[in-house]
Design a protein around this motif. Structure first.
Motif, short mmCIF file in Angstrom:
data_model
loop_
_atom_site.label_atom_id
_atom_site.label_comp_id
_atom_site.label_asym_id
_atom_site.label_seq_id
_atom_site.Cartn_x
_atom_site.Cartn_y
_atom_site.Cartn_z
N HIS A 121 0.80 -1.01 -0.10
CA HIS A 121 0.10 -0.01 -0.21
C HIS A 121 0.41 0.95 -0.43
N ASN A 122 0.64 1.75 -1.05
CA ASN A 122 1.96 3.03 -1.43
C ASN A 122 1.68 4.31 -0.29
N GLY A 123 0.32 4.00 -0.10
CA GLY A 123 -0.48 5.66 1.38
C GLY A 123 -0.72 5.38 1.82
N VAL A 124 -2.07 6.78 2.76
CA VAL A 124 -2.40 6.20 3.40
C VAL A 124 -3.91 6.54 2.91
N ASP A 125 -5.29 5.15 3.58
CA ASP A 125 -6.60 6.15 3.30
C ASP A 125 -6.75 6.16 5.27
#
Length: 224
Positions: A121-125
């Protein structure tokens, strides 16, 4: 009769002489008057030419001030703002109010409900209701807007000093365009449900950050 003619001749000569004298005086008067008029005209022309010269001088000195491009000026201000402490928390703000529901993980795969598999997961949700306002995390210039095949409607902002932020899963009502200069906190769009790879997740913003071309954890820079 001969005697009378002889007497008239001297008188005619005297009359002619007087006429000549008057003519000379008249001509002298004419030249004198003309000379005076020429001097007056010269004086008048001299007086008139002074303001004309001053006016032309003013016109040559007065120059149009070039308009400074607002985008370039704003970009300069952006660089100044971030140059002082580019990695400090004061330069950043959360792009949307909410809790992180899916952490950043590029080494350890995380389970994806939508894809039913484990993946990085390349970011944050960040959880947020549909149409909630999304803001620029810091001052910068919009470098890309459009729809990503995987993450839906997306906006990318270049903040200088090697930092780029990416806002995905937005609604189709994006409020900025490429080339726009934004300040920290400016609204760029709203939360949508356009991410194909995260369509089964609860309503959220997918947020990524890069530093010098490498993905980094947004939580290391921003307090959520």
């Amino acid at each position: 009769m001969r005697h009378n003619i002889k007497e008239k001749k001297p008188m005619d000569k005297a009359a002619v002489a007087m006429i000549l004298c008057f003519s000379v005086v008249a001509l002298a008067s004419v030249f004198t008057v003309k000379s005076s008029l020429d001097k007056i005209n010269l004086s008048d022309n001299t007086d008139i030419s002074v303001p004309q010269n001053d006016e032309s001088k003013d016109r040559s000195v007065t120059k149009r001030v070039p308009t400074v491009d607002s985008q370039d000026n704003s970009q300069s201000n952006v660089q100044k703002e971030n140059t002082g402490n580019p990695s400090g928390s004061s330069a950043w703000t959360a792009p949307v109010d909410g809790l992180i529901t899916l952490e950043y993980s590029t080494e350890l795969p995380i389970y994806s409900k939508t894809l039913n598999q484990y993946m990085v997961h390349n970011g944050v949700d960040i959880a947020a209701p549909l149409d909630a306002r999304v803001q620029a995390a810091a001052a910068g210039t919009v470098v890309e807007t459009g729809k990503d095949d995987r993450l839906g409607y997306t906006v990318k902002i270049n903040h200088g000093n090697g930092f780029i932020t990416t806002y995905s899963n937005l609604s189709d009502k994006i409020l900025v365009e490429s080339g726009d200069v934004v300040k920290k906190g400016d609204i760029i769009g709203g939360i949508g449900n356009t991410s194909l790879f995260e369509s089964s997740e609860d309503s959220h913003l997918h947020f990524e950050m890069q530093k010098d071309g490498n993905l980094v954890n947004p939580a290391d820079y921003i307090k959520f």
